[in-house]
Scaffold this motif. Structure first.
Motif, PDB file in Angstrom:
ATOM      1  N   ASP A   1      -7.074  -3.865   3.805  1.00 47.01           N
ATOM      2  CA  ASP A   1      -7.128  -3.780   2.352  1.00 47.01           C
ATOM      3  C   ASP A   1      -8.005  -4.899   1.811  1.00 47.01           C
TER       4      ASP A   1
ATOM      5  N   PRO B   1      -0.879  11.195  -4.716  1.00 42.25           N
ATOM      6  CA  PRO B   1      -1.415  10.119  -5.570  1.00 42.25           C
ATOM      7  C   PRO B   1      -0.362   9.239  -6.208  1.00 42.25           C
TER       8      PRO B   1
ATOM      9  N   ALA C   1       0.698   6.458  -3.728  1.00 35.74           N
ATOM     10  CA  ALA C   1      -0.417   5.546  -3.472  1.00 35.74           C
ATOM     11  C   ALA C   1      -0.673   4.612  -4.644  1.00 35.74           C
ATOM     12  N   MET C   2      -0.441   5.066  -5.869  1.00 31.25           N
ATOM     13  CA  MET C   2      -0.716   4.246  -7.045  1.00 31.25           C
ATOM     14  C   MET C   2       0.397   3.257  -7.364  1.00 31.25           C
ATOM     15  N   ASN C   3       1.521   3.359  -6.656  1.00 25.87           N
ATOM     16  CA  ASN C   3       2.622   2.406  -6.859  1.00 25.87           C
ATOM     17  C   ASN C   3       2.290   1.118  -6.113  1.00 25.87           C
ATOM     18  N   VAL C   4       1.415   0.324  -6.684  1.00 28.93           N
ATOM     19  CA  VAL C   4       0.889  -0.858  -5.996  1.00 28.93           C
ATOM     20  C   VAL C   4       1.987  -1.827  -5.611  1.00 28.93           C
TER      21      VAL C   4
ATOM     22  N   LYS D   1       4.339   0.735  -2.629  1.00 28.33           N
ATOM     23  CA  LYS D   1       4.020   2.060  -2.110  1.00 28.33           C
ATOM     24  C   LYS D   1       4.430   2.249  -0.664  1.00 28.33           C
TER      25      LYS D   1
ATOM     26  N   THR E   1       4.775  -2.988   2.430  1.00 24.85           N
ATOM     27  CA  THR E   1       3.666  -3.198   1.503  1.00 24.85           C
ATOM     28  C   THR E   1       3.014  -4.553   1.766  1.00 24.85           C
TER      29      THR E   1
ATOM     30  N   ASP F   1      -3.602   4.158   0.839  1.00 24.91           N
ATOM     31  CA  ASP F   1      -4.596   3.638  -0.100  1.00 24.91           C
ATOM     32  C   ASP F   1      -4.735   4.603  -1.272  1.00 24.91           C
ATOM     33  N   VAL F   2      -5.265   4.087  -2.365  1.00 29.04           N
ATOM     34  CA  VAL F   2      -5.425   4.915  -3.552  1.00 29.04           C
ATOM     35  C   VAL F   2      -6.504   5.970  -3.350  1.00 29.04           C
ATOM     36  N   GLU F   3      -7.626   5.584  -2.775  1.00 35.93           N
ATOM     37  CA  GLU F   3      -8.746   6.504  -2.653  1.00 35.93           C
ATOM     38  C   GLU F   3      -8.691   7.343  -1.375  1.00 35.93           C
TER      39      GLU F   3
ATOM     40  N   HIS G   1      -6.589   7.377   2.515  1.00 32.11           N
ATOM     41  CA  HIS G   1      -5.647   6.775   3.451  1.00 32.11           C
ATOM     42  C   HIS G   1      -6.324   6.535   4.801  1.00 32.11           C
TER      43      HIS G   1
END
Length: 349
Positions: A47, A83, A86-89, A92, A97, A122-124, A126
């Motif tokens: 990351d 999504p 993944a967006m639960n920073v 997630k 995490t 990952d957001v974009e 995986h």
């Protein structure tokens, strides 16, 4: 030896398990210890910051860790990789995490041999790591107060211990957490040393099998045991073609007379070369396990055709490979001092 065969032939183990039929399959709950390598196989960070966000997927069910003291949360693959997760920073991957090592309690393996894949959320896009078919590790023991497993699963990007839940449930959470440190690192080193050591000892036999398949003829064991003949087998199989000097040098040193330091430390000091060699040896094992050979004059190269039987594919040998192999073995068995590696390159040019 058992650990090495498990790593090389995991896919065959799956097929064997399928052949047993559903009546003999049995679900079992396990605790999985996962430790990622500091970087991805391509050398990049997992990351932007330190760590990763790994979850574990077993077929269509994925698990989010809650640490060594609580069962992981099962979730459908579609939801886990969707999504919103993944967006639960902030969480997630649950307790995993921003981590590269974590414990997954209460993971269900549906069959005796089950596919497990770690995925970095990952957001974009995986990061889907290599899937491995695993079984419960009955060698795991905590008799000394520390957890130790002797049939770990190791890939270029991670290591896993598949601990019976019945054993994990008796251990303090701190013991499971502690095993993610140096114990798993030592397990990875031990795997590399055992794999390279055993395969080096077995290499003459493997090379003899390779030439027996490509020539449909027996080969003098003394000839198969020569380092230049062994190097020629890798070249003829299309595994070492001179395009990667670092790997070729590593392979040449390994086939000749590897030092103990090379064998025990290569997975750390030269991981790219180690895992490429791991794959190359697996390729030679697949070739030697072909159910039959088909020589095709119009084809160049060598490949496995599993259209009829994926478990025991047909080895298709191009005439160019067969011809080069015959010249090599004839000269070797004729006690020629000619450099076999040079002969391979000249005939293949």
């Amino acid at each position: 030896m058992i650990r090495t065969l498990s790593s090389l032939l995991s896919s065959l183990a799956l097929l064997f398990g399928l052949c047993l039929g559903p009546a003999l399959a049995s679900a079992e709950t396990v605790t999985i210890l996962l430790k990622l390598q500091p970087k991805k196989a391509n050398g990049h960070n997992w990351d932007i910051g330190p760590g990763a966000d790994p979850v574990l997927c077993v077929e269509e069910t994925c698990y989010r860790s809650h640490g060594p003291g609580r069962p992981a949360t099962p979730m459908s693959r579609a939801r886990m990789l969707g999504p919103f997760v993944a967006m639960n920073v902030a969480g997630k991957a649950g307790a995993c995490t921003n981590k590269t090592a974590c414990v997954f309690r209460g993971v269900e393996l549906p069959d005796d041999v089950s596919p497990v894949r770690p995925i970095d959320i990952d957001v974009e896009a995986h990061d889907r790591m290599e899937e491995r078919f695993v079984t419960v590790d009955r060698t795991c023991d905590a008799g000394t107060g520390a957890l130790a497993c002797y049939r770990g699963t190791h890939t270029v990007e991670y290591s896993m211990w598949i601990v019976p839940e019945t054993l994990a449930a008796t251990l303090p959470a701190v013991t499971l957490q502690a095993a993610l440190g140096g114990d798993m690192d030592q397990s990875r080193l031990a795997y590399a040393e055992e794999f390279l050591g055993e395969e080096h000892d077995a290499m003459p036999s493997l090379v003899a099998d390779f030439f027996a398949k490509t020539l449909e003829d027996t080969v003098d064991p003394a000839c198969a045991g020569r380092s230049d003949t062994m190097m020629a087998a890798f070249e003829l199989a299309g595994i070492a073609d001179g395009s990667d000097p670092r790997f070729n040098a590593f392979l040449s040193d390994y086939l000749a007379d590897p030092t103990r330091a090379m064998i025990s430390r290569s997975i750390v000091d030269q991981p790219r070369e180690f895992w490429r060699l791991n794959e190359a040896i697996g390729r030679l094992h697949q070739i030697s396990g072909a159910r039959e050979v088909r020589l095709e004059r119009a084809r160049r190269g060598i490949f496995l055709d599993g259209a009829i039987d994926e478990r025991r594919p047909v080895l298709v040998v191009g005439y160019d490979v067969s011809d080069r192999a015959r010249k090599l073995i004839d000269r070797c068995e004729g006690r020629s001092e000619m450099d076999l590696s040079s002969l391979v390159k000249r005939n293949g040019s």
